[in-house]
Write an enzyme that holds these catalytic residues in place. Structure first.
Site, PDB file in Angstrom:
ATOM      1  CB  CYS A  32      -0.898   0.025   1.230  1.00 41.92           C
ATOM      2  SG  CYS A  32       0.069   0.075   2.741  1.00 41.92           S
ATOM      3  CB  CYS A  57      -1.326  -2.795   9.115  1.00 39.26           C
ATOM      4  SG  CYS A  57      -2.552  -2.669   7.783  1.00 39.26           S
TER       5      CYS A  57
HETATM    6 FE1  FES Z   1      -4.181   3.638   2.452  1.00 38.38          FE
HETATM    7 FE2  FES Z   1      -2.691   2.121   4.078  1.00 38.38          FE
HETATM    8  S1  FES Z   1      -3.551   1.642   2.204  1.00 38.38           S
HETATM    9  S2  FES Z   1      -3.334   4.123   4.337  1.00 38.38           S
HETATM   10 FE1  FES Z   2      -1.032  -0.747   4.417  1.00 32.82          FE
HETATM   11 FE2  FES Z   2      -2.198  -0.606   6.708  1.00 32.82          FE
HETATM   12  S1  FES Z   2      -3.132  -0.641   4.768  1.00 32.82           S
HETATM   13  S2  FES Z   2      -0.114  -0.527   6.345  1.00 32.82           S
END
Ligand code: FES
Ligand code: FES
Length: 134
Positions: free
Chosen positions: A37, A106
């Site tokens: 992301c 994450c």
């Molecule tokens: Fe958008 Fe992590 S994917 S903040």
């Molecule tokens: Fe990528 Fe949380 S969505 S770190």
């Protein structure tokens, strides 16, 4: 997607946001990014001469789960030895925060940041030992 209460709680009251002096020989800095992301996390530890993490700070440019994961990680790091800190796994963070499958990465970011901070601290210590006359 709904965030768990624990994620929201850390997101609204993040612990240990901030910066330590990256040039301090007692400080290890980890800077990692999530390929999935593009979110970025910086996590720093300050290690006492006895090898205990006496302070930890983070700054996360990312989603709520990444912020909560790093906030929780800094809470867990404080008071631990480096060896104990290395035992922190992303699965422990994900479980504590009840992260859904799409948010597991994450918590991986937080584990990577811890490992990276420890590696930076260790390389500083090794460099110090290698200096003549110290
Ligand atoms: Fe958008 Fe992590 S994917 S903040
Ligand atoms: Fe990528 Fe949380 S969505 S770190």
């Amino acid at each position: 997607m709904a965030y768990s209460e624990k994620v929201i709680e850390h997101y609204e009251n993040p612990r240990n946001v901030g910066t330590l002096d990256k040039n301090d020989e007692h400080v290890g800095t980890g800077l990692v990014g999530a390929p999935a992301c593009g979110d970025v996390m910086r996590l720093q530890i300050k290690v006492s001469d006895a090898g205990v993490i006496e302070d930890a700070k983070f700054k996360t440019f990312g989603c709520g789960s990444a912020i909560a994961s790093s906030s929780l990680a800094t809470e867990w790091l404080k008071g631990k030895t480096i060896d104990e800190a290395e035992q922190i796994k992303n699965s422990m963070i994900a479980e504590e925060l009840h992260l859904p499958p799409v948010k597991i990465h994450c918590s991986v970011l937080a584990e990577d940041a811890i490992k990276s901070a420890i590696a930076d601290f260790r390389s500083k210590q090794a460099a110090k030992k290698a200096l003549p006359g110290q």
